[in-house]
Design a protein around this motif. Structure first.
Motif, PDB file in Angstrom:
ATOM      1  N   GLY A  43       0.841  -1.201   0.000  1.00  0.00           N
ATOM      2  CA  GLY A  43       0.000   0.000   0.000  1.00  0.00           C
ATOM      3  C   GLY A  43       0.872   1.245   0.000  1.00  0.00           C
ATOM      4  N   GLU A  44       0.301   2.319   0.477  1.00  0.00           N
ATOM      5  CA  GLU A  44       0.988   3.623   0.465  1.00  0.00           C
ATOM      6  C   GLU A  44       2.357   3.569   1.145  1.00  0.00           C
ATOM      7  N   ARG A  45       2.394   2.872   2.278  1.00  0.00           N
ATOM      8  CA  ARG A  45       3.623   2.815   3.068  1.00  0.00           C
ATOM      9  C   ARG A  45       4.787   2.242   2.243  1.00  0.00           C
ATOM     10  N   GLU A  46       4.556   1.121   1.583  1.00  0.00           N
ATOM     11  CA  GLU A  46       5.617   0.485   0.786  1.00  0.00           C
ATOM     12  C   GLU A  46       6.008   1.389  -0.384  1.00  0.00           C
ATOM     13  N   MET A  47       4.995   2.078  -0.977  1.00  0.00           N
ATOM     14  CA  MET A  47       5.306   2.940  -2.126  1.00  0.00           C
ATOM     15  C   MET A  47       6.180   4.112  -1.685  1.00  0.00           C
ATOM     16  N   ALA A  48       5.943   4.632  -0.464  1.00  0.00           N
ATOM     17  CA  ALA A  48       6.761   5.743   0.050  1.00  0.00           C
ATOM     18  C   ALA A  48       8.204   5.275   0.249  1.00  0.00           C
TER      19      ALA A  48
ATOM     20  N   LEU B 272      -0.240  11.049   0.304  1.00  0.00           N
ATOM     21  CA  LEU B 272      -0.413  12.427  -0.179  1.00  0.00           C
ATOM     22  C   LEU B 272       0.767  13.311   0.223  1.00  0.00           C
ATOM     23  N   ASN B 273       1.297  13.093   1.428  1.00  0.00           N
ATOM     24  CA  ASN B 273       2.397  13.952   1.878  1.00  0.00           C
ATOM     25  C   ASN B 273       3.756  13.494   1.360  1.00  0.00           C
ATOM     26  N   ALA B 274       3.767  12.500   0.487  1.00  0.00           N
ATOM     27  CA  ALA B 274       5.028  12.041  -0.100  1.00  0.00           C
ATOM     28  C   ALA B 274       4.885  11.953  -1.621  1.00  0.00           C
ATOM     29  N   GLY B 275       4.170  12.924  -2.188  1.00  0.00           N
ATOM     30  CA  GLY B 275       4.061  12.993  -3.651  1.00  0.00           C
ATOM     31  C   GLY B 275       2.875  12.237  -4.217  1.00  0.00           C
ATOM     32  N   GLY B 276       1.961  11.787  -3.372  1.00  0.00           N
ATOM     33  CA  GLY B 276       0.788  11.056  -3.865  1.00  0.00           C
ATOM     34  C   GLY B 276      -0.299  11.998  -4.368  1.00  0.00           C
ATOM     35  N   ILE B 277      -1.437  11.405  -4.707  1.00  0.00           N
ATOM     36  CA  ILE B 277      -2.549  12.203  -5.235  1.00  0.00           C
ATOM     37  C   ILE B 277      -3.808  11.870  -4.440  1.00  0.00           C
ATOM     38  N   ALA B 278      -4.663  12.869  -4.258  1.00  0.00           N
ATOM     39  CA  ALA B 278      -5.924  12.621  -3.550  1.00  0.00           C
ATOM     40  C   ALA B 278      -6.726  11.587  -4.332  1.00  0.00           C
ATOM     41  N   GLY B 279      -7.306  10.642  -3.609  1.00  0.00           N
ATOM     42  CA  GLY B 279      -8.198   9.682  -4.263  1.00  0.00           C
ATOM     43  C   GLY B 279      -7.523   8.437  -4.807  1.00  0.00           C
ATOM     44  N   ARG B 280      -6.196   8.252  -4.583  1.00  0.00           N
ATOM     45  CA  ARG B 280      -5.550   7.052  -5.122  1.00  0.00           C
ATOM     46  C   ARG B 280      -5.909   5.807  -4.304  1.00  0.00           C
ATOM     47  N   VAL B 281      -5.985   5.980  -2.969  1.00  0.00           N
ATOM     48  CA  VAL B 281      -6.263   4.803  -2.132  1.00  0.00           C
ATOM     49  C   VAL B 281      -7.625   4.204  -2.492  1.00  0.00           C
TER      50      VAL B 281
ATOM     51  N   HIS C  13       4.832  18.613 -11.350  1.00  0.00           N
ATOM     52  CA  HIS C  13       5.226  19.259 -10.091  1.00  0.00           C
ATOM     53  C   HIS C  13       4.196  20.257  -9.597  1.00  0.00           C
ATOM     54  N   ILE C  14       2.925  19.983  -9.880  1.00  0.00           N
ATOM     55  CA  ILE C  14       1.883  20.889  -9.372  1.00  0.00           C
ATOM     56  C   ILE C  14       0.608  20.092  -9.119  1.00  0.00           C
ATOM     57  N   ARG C  15      -0.061  20.461  -8.054  1.00  0.00           N
ATOM     58  CA  ARG C  15      -1.302  19.786  -7.687  1.00  0.00           C
ATOM     59  C   ARG C  15      -2.401  20.158  -8.686  1.00  0.00           C
ATOM     60  N   PHE C  16      -3.236  19.160  -9.032  1.00  0.00           N
ATOM     61  CA  PHE C  16      -4.361  19.439  -9.940  1.00  0.00           C
ATOM     62  C   PHE C  16      -5.299  20.459  -9.301  1.00  0.00           C
ATOM     63  N   GLY C  17      -5.715  21.434 -10.068  1.00  0.00           N
ATOM     64  CA  GLY C  17      -6.697  22.413  -9.597  1.00  0.00           C
ATOM     65  C   GLY C  17      -6.075  23.652  -8.983  1.00  0.00           C
ATOM     66  N   ARG C  18      -4.754  23.625  -8.756  1.00  0.00           N
ATOM     67  CA  ARG C  18      -4.142  24.738  -8.035  1.00  0.00           C
ATOM     68  C   ARG C  18      -4.289  26.063  -8.798  1.00  0.00           C
ATOM     69  N   MET C  19      -4.166  26.027 -10.114  1.00  0.00           N
ATOM     70  CA  MET C  19      -4.236  27.264 -10.886  1.00  0.00           C
ATOM     71  C   MET C  19      -5.677  27.742 -11.092  1.00  0.00           C
ATOM     72  N   GLN C  20      -6.628  26.814 -11.275  1.00  0.00           N
ATOM     73  CA  GLN C  20      -7.964  27.214 -11.711  1.00  0.00           C
ATOM     74  C   GLN C  20      -8.963  27.459 -10.587  1.00  0.00           C
ATOM     75  N   ARG C  21      -8.754  26.792  -9.442  1.00  0.00           N
ATOM     76  CA  ARG C  21      -9.848  26.684  -8.481  1.00  0.00           C
ATOM     77  C   ARG C  21     -10.454  28.024  -8.073  1.00  0.00           C
ATOM     78  N   ARG C  22      -9.612  28.964  -7.628  1.00  0.00           N
ATOM     79  CA  ARG C  22     -10.158  30.234  -7.123  1.00  0.00           C
ATOM     80  C   ARG C  22     -10.729  31.083  -8.255  1.00  0.00           C
ATOM     81  N   GLN C  23     -10.130  30.959  -9.434  1.00  0.00           N
ATOM     82  CA  GLN C  23     -10.633  31.720 -10.575  1.00  0.00           C
ATOM     83  C   GLN C  23     -12.031  31.214 -10.942  1.00  0.00           C
ATOM     84  N   GLU C  24     -12.182  29.897 -10.888  1.00  0.00           N
ATOM     85  CA  GLU C  24     -13.486  29.276 -11.173  1.00  0.00           C
ATOM     86  C   GLU C  24     -14.510  29.758 -10.135  1.00  0.00           C
ATOM     87  N   GLU C  25     -14.082  29.792  -8.884  1.00  0.00           N
ATOM     88  CA  GLU C  25     -15.000  30.242  -7.822  1.00  0.00           C
ATOM     89  C   GLU C  25     -15.402  31.700  -8.036  1.00  0.00           C
TER      90      GLU C  25
END
Ligand code: NAD
Length: 476
Positions: free
Chosen positions: A153-158, A183-192, A374-386
Motif C-alpha cells: 500500500g501507500e507505506r511500501e510505495m513511500a 499524499l504527503n510524499a508525492g501522492g494524489i488525492a483519491g488514489r487509495v 510538479h503541481i497539484r491538480f486544480g491549483r491554478m484554476q480553483r479560485r478563478q473558477e470560484e
C-alpha cells in the motif's frame, strides 16, 4: 467437467487472448509478439533479520513496451510465482490500452507473507527489493513505474520512492518512479480509494444501459441490489462502502480469509472493516451468520458478485453452482478460462478485470502526471473558477430580491455551485469519465459485432486493437 484440467492463471489469460484474436485480422506474427511477455527478471536477495540472513525471491515482469514507461503493481504474497506475475503483467498491458493510460504492462511480486514481519523489517526488505529493481531500471520514472497491489500500500510505495531518490539524487522527477504514494510524499488525492471507486463507476455505467441490464436478466438500478464481496481489502472495501453508502446496494455477504459473513438484510461495511482491523478476521462478528468455508458463500443467491481478493476463485469446481447473474471482477483473474466458459453458457454477465479494476492504474496515471508537472491538480484554476461562479450567484441574488416570494435560490445550490473543484473532485471526475468511455468502447463491440457475446472478448478486442495500432505505428 471435473476431469477437464484447470488452466493456470497465465494459461487462462492466454486462452482468453486467443479467443479474441481469432476474431481479429492481425498481420502474421503480430499476435505472438503481443501475447508473449518480453522479459521477467527474478532476483534473490538477502536481508539480515533477527540475527540471520533471510533470502527473499522477487520478480518484475515486463509484458509489453509498445508504450513506456511500463506500469503495474507490486504484490507481496507467500505464493507469488513467475507464471502469476507474467499473467498480471499481460493484463496490465490490455488494461492500460483499454482505459487509454499511456503505458505498457508490467507487474512485480515478492514471495513473502507480510503479516510475519514487523514494520521495520518490512521497510528493510522493501528498500532492498527496490534497490535491486532500481539498479536495473525496473523502477524508473520513464521506464518502469510500480504501484500497490495485494499486500502492499501507500507505506511500501513511500519507501520505494525514497529508496529511488537516494539512488538518483539529481533526478528532479524521482517522485514519478512509483505511484500510490501517500499524499504527503508525492501522492494524489483519491488514489487509495481509486480501484474500488472505479468498480462503483463501472457498475453505475452498466446500470445506465437497460439493454445491458436485461442481458443479465435484471431490471432497475443499483438501489436495493444484493451484493456479495470476496476480500474486504483495499479494493473490496472501497467498492462495497461506496455501493452501500451512495447507491443503495445491500451488502449481504462478505468473504474473508477466515470465513464469510452473511446477512440477507445487509451488513454494515464500516463495522465489519473495524472488526477485521481489531480482531484480525471476520470471525465472531455479531449480526451475521458465519460460515467457516467462506468460498461457499460465492455460491449464494445475490444480484452482483464481486470477487476482490485472489485469482482463480471461480473455477471448474464451483462455476456451475454460481447463482449471481452479474459478476464484476474487481480482483485480477478471479474467474478461470474454464469457469468463464461455463458462466457464459449460463448467461451470466461478467464485467472483466481488465476494465473493472482499471481505476487504480487510471488514478496512478494522474499521479504520475502530477509528479512530472510538479503541481497539484486544480491549483491554478480553483479560485478563478470560484470567482466566476460568484458573478453568477450575485446576479441570481439580484433576481432573488426582485422576485420577492415568487422565487428564491436554494441555499444548497449556492454552496455547491460556489465551490471550485479541488484535486479530489478532479481525480474522481477524470476517473468517472475514463470508466464511462472505456465501458462504451467495450459495449459497442459487444452489441454491434454478431460474433462477440461477452464483455471480456469485447474488452480484449478493443485493447489488442489499440496495442496492435501502436506497434504498427512504430513500423513493426
Ligand atoms: P489487499 O491485500 O488490500 O486485500 C485483499 C483482501 O483479500 C484482504 O482483506 C485479504 O484478507 C483477503 N483475502 C486474502 N485471501 C483470501 C481468501 N482466500 N478468501 C477471502 N479473502 C481473502 O489487496 P487489494 O489491493 O485489495 O487487491 C485485491 C485484488 O485486486 C488483487 O487481485 C489485485 O491484483 C487487484 N487489484 C488491486 C489494485 C489496487 O489498486 N490495490 C488495482 C487493480 C487490481
Amino acid at each position: 467437467m471435473a476431469d477437464k484440467p484447470e488452466p493456470s492463471f497465465r494459461e487462462s489469460v492466454d486462452l482468453m487472448f486467443s479467443r479474441a484474436v481469432a476474431l481479429m485480422d492481425l498481420p502474421p506474427g503480430l499476435e505472438e509478439k503481443i501475447r508473449v511477455c518480453n522479459a521477467t527478471y527474478t532476483v534473490r536477495f538477502g536481508v539480515r533479520l533477527r540475527g540471520n540472513i533471510q533470502t527473499f525471491t522477487g520478480y518484475r515482469s515486463v509484458h509489453s513496451e509498445h508504450m513506456e514507461p511500463v506500469k503495474g503493481g507490486i504484490r507481496y504474497a507467500p505464493n507469488v510465482h513467475q507464471d502469476e506475475v507474467e499473467a498480471l503483467a499481460a493484463l496490465m498491458t490490455y488494461k492500460c490500452a483499454l482505459v487509454e493510460a499511456p503505458f505498457g504492462g508490467s507487474k512485480g511480486g515478492l514471495r513473502i507473507d507480510p503479516r510475519q514481519y514487523d514494520e521495520h523489517e518490512l521497510e528493510l526488505i522493501t528498500r532492498r527489493f527496490a534497490y535491486e529493481l532500481a539498479k536495473r531500471d525496473l523502477i524508473h520514472p520513464s521506464q518502469n513505474v510500480p504501484a500497490p497491489d495485494m499486500g502492499t500500500g501507500e507505506r511500501e510505495m513511500a519507501w520505494i520512492a525514497d529508496q529511488y531518490a537516494r539512488m538518483n539524487t539529481t533526478d528532479i522527477n524521482a517522485n514519478a518512479c512509483v505511484t500510490g504514494k501517500p499524499l504527503n510524499a508525492g501522492g494524489i488525492a483519491g488514489r487509495v480509494e481509486a480501484t474500488g471507486r472505479g468498480v462503483q463507476y463501472a457498475l453505475q455505467e452498466f446500470f445506465r444501459h437497460p439493454e445491458d441490464i436485461a442481458k443479465a436478466n435484471m431490471a432497475g438500478s443499483l438501489d436495493g441490489k444484493r451484493v456479495i464481496v470476496q476480500g474486504l481489502g483495499n479494493v473490496g472495501y472501497h467498492a462495497v462502502k461506496f455501493l452501500s453508502e451512495e447507491d443503495g446496494s445491500i451488502i449481504t455477504g462478505i468473504i474473508e480469509r477466515d470465513g464469510a459473513l452473511f446477512n440477507p438484510k445487509g451488513l454494515d461495511v464500516e463495522a465489519v472493516r473495524n472488526w477485521i482491523v481489531n480482531q484480525g478476521g471476520v470471525t465472531g462478528f455479531p449480526d451475521a451468520i458465519h460460515t467457516a468455508d467462506g468460498a461457499t458463500v460465492l455460491e449464494e443467491e445475490c444480484d452482483i458478485l464481486i470477487p476482490a481478493a485472489l485469482e482463480g476463485v471461480i473455477n471448474l469446481t464451483n462455476a456451475a453452482r454460481i447463482k449471481a447473474p452479474l459478476i464484476i471482477e474487481a480482483a485480477n483473474g478471479p474467474i478461470t478460462a474454464g469457469a468463464d466458459d461455463i458462466l457464459r453458457e449460463k448467461g451470466v454477465v461478467i464485467i472483466p478485470d481488465m476494465y473493472a479494476n482499471a481505476g487504480g492504474v487510471t488514478v496512478s496515471y494522474f499521479e504520475w502526471v502530477k509528479n512530472l508537472s510538479h503541481i497539484r491538480f486544480g491549483r491554478m484554476q480553483r479560485r478563478q473558477e470560484e470567482a466566476r461562479h460568484q458573478l453568477v450567484i450575485d446576479e441570481l441574488a439580484r433576481l432573488d430580491t426582485a422576485m420577492g416570494d415568487a422565487w428564491s435560490m436554494t441555499p444548497e445550490f449556492k454552496s455547491k455551485y460556489l465551490r471550485g473543484a479541488g484535486e479530489l473532485e478532479l481525480v474522481r471526475s477524470g476517473l468517472d469519465d475514463t470508466m464511462r468511455i472505456a465501458y462504451q468502447s467495450m459495449r459497442e463491440v459487444w452489441h454491434e459485432r454478431g460474433d462477440v457475446d461477452d464483455l471480456r472478448t469485447a474488452a480484449y478486442l478493443v485493447s489488442i486493437g489499440k496495442v496492435a495500432a501502436s506497434y504498427r505505428a512504430k513500423g513493426l
